[in-house]
Design an enzyme around this catalytic site. Structure first.
Site, PDB file in Angstrom:
ATOM      1  N   VAL A   1       3.951   1.274   2.448  1.00 58.31           N
ATOM      2  CA  VAL A   1       3.665   0.291   3.483  1.00 58.31           C
ATOM      3  C   VAL A   1       4.112  -1.077   2.969  1.00 58.31           C
ATOM      4  CG1 VAL A   1       1.929  -0.717   4.987  1.00 58.31           C
ATOM      5  CG2 VAL A   1       1.681   1.653   4.214  1.00 58.31           C
TER       6      VAL A   1
ATOM      7  N   LYS B   1       5.307   0.957   8.032  1.00 60.24           N
ATOM      8  CA  LYS B   1       5.094   2.233   7.349  1.00 60.24           C
ATOM      9  C   LYS B   1       6.453   2.927   7.222  1.00 60.24           C
ATOM     10  CE  LYS B   1       1.793   4.995   8.611  1.00 60.24           C
ATOM     11  NZ  LYS B   1       0.777   5.728   9.416  1.00 60.24           N
TER      12      LYS B   1
ATOM     13  N   GLY C   1       0.815  -1.206   0.000  1.00 58.06           N
ATOM     14  CA  GLY C   1       0.000   0.000   0.000  1.00 58.06           C
ATOM     15  C   GLY C   1       0.845   1.251   0.000  1.00 58.06           C
TER      16      GLY C   1
ATOM     17  N   ASP D   1      -9.018  12.028  13.315  1.00 55.74           N
ATOM     18  CA  ASP D   1      -9.193  11.614  11.923  1.00 55.74           C
ATOM     19  C   ASP D   1      -9.939  10.285  11.860  1.00 55.74           C
ATOM     20  OD1 ASP D   1      -9.022  11.937   9.185  1.00 55.74           O
ATOM     21  OD2 ASP D   1      -7.002  11.115   9.018  1.00 55.74           O
TER      22      ASP D   1
ATOM     23  N   GLY E   1       0.377   5.616   1.178  1.00 51.46           N
ATOM     24  CA  GLY E   1      -0.441   6.691   1.734  1.00 51.46           C
ATOM     25  C   GLY E   1       0.342   7.978   1.762  1.00 51.46           C
ATOM     26  N   GLY E   2      -0.263   8.998   2.382  1.00 52.84           N
ATOM     27  CA  GLY E   2       0.413  10.284   2.453  1.00 52.84           C
ATOM     28  C   GLY E   2       1.715  10.214   3.226  1.00 52.84           C
ATOM     29  N   TYR E   3       1.810   9.258   4.142  1.00 52.19           N
ATOM     30  CA  TYR E   3       3.004   9.092   4.962  1.00 52.19           C
ATOM     31  C   TYR E   3       4.138   8.466   4.155  1.00 52.19           C
ATOM     32  CZ  TYR E   3       5.711   7.448   9.007  1.00 52.19           C
ATOM     33  OH  TYR E   3       6.698   7.197   9.920  1.00 52.19           O
ATOM     34  N   GLY E   4       3.800   7.528   3.293  1.00 49.94           N
ATOM     35  CA  GLY E   4       4.812   6.840   2.508  1.00 49.94           C
ATOM     36  C   GLY E   4       4.354   5.439   2.145  1.00 49.94           C
TER      37      GLY E   4
END
Length: 952
Positions: A643, A657, A636, A753, A638-641
């Site tokens: 996975v 993550k 996956g 969130d 996401g905005g974090y980076g």
């Protein structure tokens, strides 16, 4: 004479030059493939001759490449057009390489001598090229479990030698192609074909009557889970060779053809989940029929049970729920020798239920809930799983066992240990049934039309186990043992079984062994018994890094001398390595005690994080656990980076993550999550195992959450189908997680969130609140709010927080209310400019059944009669989304009300997080724990396997 000899000599020379040129061309093409792909076998780069037998997966004849079999090699890249120049290629198998993406090159049509093309379980996209119809020698064409789009090329009809056509689990659209005056080819031309596997696509339009004719030799017609409309053509009755027909999960309408019982060889027939009308079909004469599913159709209401109910003596399974059946069930139905499942829910069956005093010894479940049964005369003799909920016999004060759902799931089949005690295995190895630690080749096998329903019958599964082991041994495959686990039914009603295949002699399979195993499944070399029928296999990526190689050689004097010399050198090397190891252990101990020694407090990252109990990992450790952060382990983004999936040495699965380098937002989220999650421990909050702050990397290590996000389940992306009770249980679990954060965490935490993307579902569908990158602690226990910059997700955000920048615990309550509305509608909070809160308020009418919300309820939630407590659920959700904070409940109050709703629905809210007592509407389990019915509730379509799993 001399001229003739010179001419012959020139011809021979030219032929030899041509052969040498063709051989060199093949080598050039293989080199092009090697350059186009990542993760090719290591011996592809050792400078040896590919046709000398040293390149894994390459077979040559007379110096020409005739076979490429590279299944399960974790290849990454696309299929270059150069492949079309391998003019002698007969077999091409690139199955189970999810990293092979892009479109299928049209140059594949130049492989005129190809007989077998297997691209099962890859990542190909785009249309199937029409040039595939040029491969006229093709016998087997398997392109299942990819993402092909567009129509089925009519040119496939040119493949007149085709025996096997499998396009299952793609995204194909358009009509089923048949020949006509404009298009001279179509599937009707494939009279030698035995298998049409076209299920789990998006095919539309009618089933063309021209598709079928009496010259066909089809045995399997699989069109399930498409968008087909119109009537079932009567020409289907012409194909008397058919053994399996699956037309379920479409939008077919009209009357079932009266000549359907001409198909006297039919063993499994699925017509469920359509819009069929007219009388229930007459199946008299279909004497080998063992599995019939006619559920969820609109047949004419009947006052008499069809006569074939008790005449088809081969039946194991009869499913006709919600099919307008009426009348009294004949006692002789239950005498059918192999009968296992009778599912006749939601009909008009009436009178007295008379189960024979000597019912089938195989009988496991009789589900007659929501009918009109008034009495049951064999109460003391019945030991089967009988469900009569919502019948007159089950009045409000009824205490009989059959007036409630079974509370305990029957243990499913699992291969037993072979008279030994399994050892404790480390380094990613697991114990085989023979109690040897090894690195198994694992995956799931999907049977599309088995003849039975049982998930517990040790005789059936033991026989399958033995037949598979016999095949491995006869094929001289290096297999020591095999375990079968977790048989279950998925959303397509396929039987799914997890396989673990253990290597012989060595702890791991080498590449040759994996290639042979993968080819046995992709090529259907292994053929199971009739009970299991046709299948496909989806393996997990194999970790070759665990392979322990060691070749034994005969001793010699020279070997002894050399060994002595080398041994002396090795002692010196060992001393050096011991010193290095001690130094690294000292460094590692220092890092453990001060993992944030390099934390930059002058940047936006703030003070050094205060961490309690989380483990500090080195970069090298996580690199090892993820196979060097391979693409195959990427699950996956996401905005974090990114996975990644990984496995600890103790076998525990983890999700990592990995922050994007240089992202200040990522640093802040990193600090926030490790500080907060290292202090919280609750079954409804995702668990933080550790972190990595090493070599410029910031990584968070979580428990691996198998079933992804709630959003994925509601949208259908994960394939999980949730009925009403499961949605209640998930809502309660998530609410308990938030209540814990608000009331029991020290200090209290506001999530900030809350949304369906941040609620994860584990293997038992237990909800876990995740993603604490935006969370805020209440540093003072007496604080009521935090004044902070507005952050969150539009559609879930508390309007008062948005206006005042004052974040409170009831900001989470508001977001959770939106989640509750999403649970019943499966709609996005904001969709096409419409806000879910406003849509529900405008649609509801409290004076009508279910508040008149039928139009906006998720159609997969279940039948109206099953939605007990929905009105109270909606009331609670709307209290949560009140504009004013003081009008919203606390999460503690939300939990209590959800518990009351679950009790109203007949379930104990004290156990819902850890076990299931609910059956889904029609569902099936993916791979873990199951409800009491043989129909379980995880619903995975094969196209989603292996799914993209979401750890947080």
């Amino acid at each position: 004479m001399m001229g003739t000899k010179i001419g012959q000599l020139l011809v021979i020379i030219c032929v030899n030059i041509s052969i040498i040129s063709a051989q060199n061309n093949d080598l050039t093409i293989l080199q092009a493939l090697k350059d186009a792909w990542q993760n090719t076998p290591p011996n592809w780069g050792d400078g040896s001759d590919p046709c000398g037998g040293s390149w894994d997966g390459i077979t040559c004849t007379n110096g020409r490449v005739t076979k490429i079999t590279l299944a399960s090699m974790q290849l990454v890249g696309d299929l270059p057009g150069d492949i079309g120049q391998l003019s002698e290629l007969r077999i091409l198998d690139l199955s189970y390489n999810k990293g092979l993406t892009g479109s299928l090159t049209s140059q594949v049509g130049n492989l005129r001598k190809l007989t077998h093309l297997f691209l099962v379980g890859c990542g190909f996209t785009g249309p199937i090229p029409g040039t595939i119809g040029n491969i006229e020698r093709l016998i087997s064409l398997s392109l299942s479990s990819n993402s092909f789009t567009g129509p089925i090329p009519a040119s496939v009809g040119n493949l007149t030698n085709l025996y096997w056509l499998d396009l299952t689990a793609n995204k194909l659209t358009g009509n089923i192609p048949v020949s006509n005056k404009i298009t001279p080819s179509g599937l009707d031309m494939l009279t030698l074909a035995r298998h049409f596997h076209l299920g789990d696509n998006q095919l539309s339009g009618d089933i063309p009557p021209r598709l079928f004719n009496s010259n066909m030799t089809l045995i399997h017609l699989l069109l399930e889970n498409n968008k087909l409309t119109g009537a079932i053509p009567s020409t289907l009755g012409l194909v008397t060779s058919l053994e399996v027909v699956r037309l379920d999960r479409n939008s077919l309408s009209g009357v079932v053809p009266s000549n359907i019982n001409n198909l006297f060889n039919i063993q499994q027939m699925y017509l469920s989940h359509n819009q069929l009308t007219g009388p229930a079909p007459n199946l008299i004469g279909m004497n080998v029929l063992n599995y019939i599913d006619l559920s969820n159709n609109s047949f004419d209401p009947s006052e008499v049970i069809p006569p074939w109910f008790s005449t088809l003596q081969a039946l194991t399974t009869i499913k006709m729920y919600n099919a307008n059946l009426g009348g009294v069930l004949p006692a002789s139905l239950f005498n059918i020798p192999q009968l296992q499942i009778v599912d006749l829910r939601s009909n008009g069956i009436n009178g007295t239920l008379n189960i024979s005093s000597n019912p089938s010894t195989e009988l496991q479940l009789v589900d007659l809930r929501d009918n009109k049964i008034t009495d049951f005369i064999q109460r003391s003799q019945c030991c089967i799983g009988l469900i009569l909920i919502d019948n007159p016999i089950c009045s409000s004060d009824a205490t009989e066992e059959f007036c409630s759902l079974p509370q305990n799931a029957t243990a499913l089949y699992s291969t037993p240990w072979n008279n030994c005690l399994p050892p404790s295995c480390g380094a990613g190895l697991v114990s085989s049934p023979n109690c040897r630690c090894a690195n198994p080749y694992t995956g799931s096998i999907f049977f599309k039309a088995p003849s039975f329903s049982s998930l517990t019958n040790s005789t059936i599964y033991g026989s399958f186990h033995d037949s598979l082991m016999t095949f491995f041994h006869k094929a001289s495959l290096p297999v020591d043992s095999l375990s079968l686990n977790n048989p279950r039914r998925n959303v397509d009603d396929y039987l799914v079984i997890d396989l673990h295949i253990f290597p012989d002699l060595e702890p791991s399979f080498n590449r040759t062994g994996v290639l042979a195993l993968a080819f046995a499944f992709s090529n259907q070399t292994f053929q199971p018994s009739k009970e299991f029928n046709t299948y496909f296999f989806i393996p997990e990526p194999y970790n070759f890094m665990l392979a322990i190689s060691g070749t034994k050689h005969k001793s010699s004097n020279a070997g002894t001398i050399i060994g002595s010399t080398v041994g002396g050198c090795m002692l010196v090397v060992l001393f050096v390595l011991a010193g290095i190891y001690a130094f690294r252990q000292k460094q590692r101990a220092a890092q453990w005690s001060q993992p944030f020694a390099l934390w930059d407090q002058t940047s936006k990252s703030g003070d050094v994080p205060q961490v309690k109990g989380a483990r500090s990992f080195t970069f090298q450790e996580l690199q090892k656990y993820t196979n060097n952060f391979s693409e195959m382990n990427n699950i996956g983004i996401g905005g974090y980076g990114m996975v990644y999936k990984g496995r600890l040495p103790n076998g525990q699965m983890i999700a990592i993550k990995r922050a994007q380098k240089g992202s200040s937002q990522g640093v802040l989220e990193f600090k926030t999550e490790i500080e907060l999650l290292s202090r919280v421990h609750h079954k409804n909050v995702v668990g933080l195992i550790g972190f990595c702050f090493d070599q410029g990397e910031q990584m968070l290590v979580y428990e691996y959450i198998v079933n992804g996000t709630l959003k994925d389940s509601l949208s259908g992306r994960s394939g999980i189908k949730l009925d009403w009770v499961w949605r209640l249980k998930i809502a309660l679990g998530a609410a308990r997680g938030l209540q814990y954060l608000h009331d029991h965490a020290d200090p209290p935490i506001i999530h900030r969130d809350v949304k369906t993307n941040n609620i994860l579902l584990d293997q038992r569908l237990v909800a876990k609140v995740a993603d604490f990158g935006l969370s805020k602690p209440l540093s003072d226990a007496n604080s009521t709010h935090v004044t902070t910059q507005v952050k969150g997700t539009m559609g879930y955000m508390d309007p008062e927080y948005y206006m005042t920048q004052q974040l409170t615990e009831k900001s989470d309550t508001y977001s959770f209310g939106v989640v509750m509305l999403e649970l019943i509608t499966a709609r996005n909070p904001i969709e096409k400019g419409k806000y879910i809160v406003r849509e529900v308020k405008e649609a509801m009418d409290k004076n009508r059944e279910l508040y008149s919300l039928h139009e906006i309820l998720d159609p997969t939630i279940g039948l109206r009669s099953q939605l007990i407590g929905l009105e109270r659920f909606v009331d609670l959700a709307l209290r949560c989304v009140e504009d004013k904070i003081n009008q919203r409940p606390t999460m503690s109050e939300v939990v209590k009300e959800l518990e009351r709703i679950l009790e109203l629905a007949g379930f104990n809210p004290g156990t819902e997080s850890s076990s299931s007592t609910s059956t889904s509407y029609e569902g099936v389990s993916k791979d873990h724990n199951y409800p009491s019915s043989n129909d379980s509730l995880f619903c995975y379509s094969p196209g989603s396997l292996p799914p993209k799993l979401h750890p947080m």
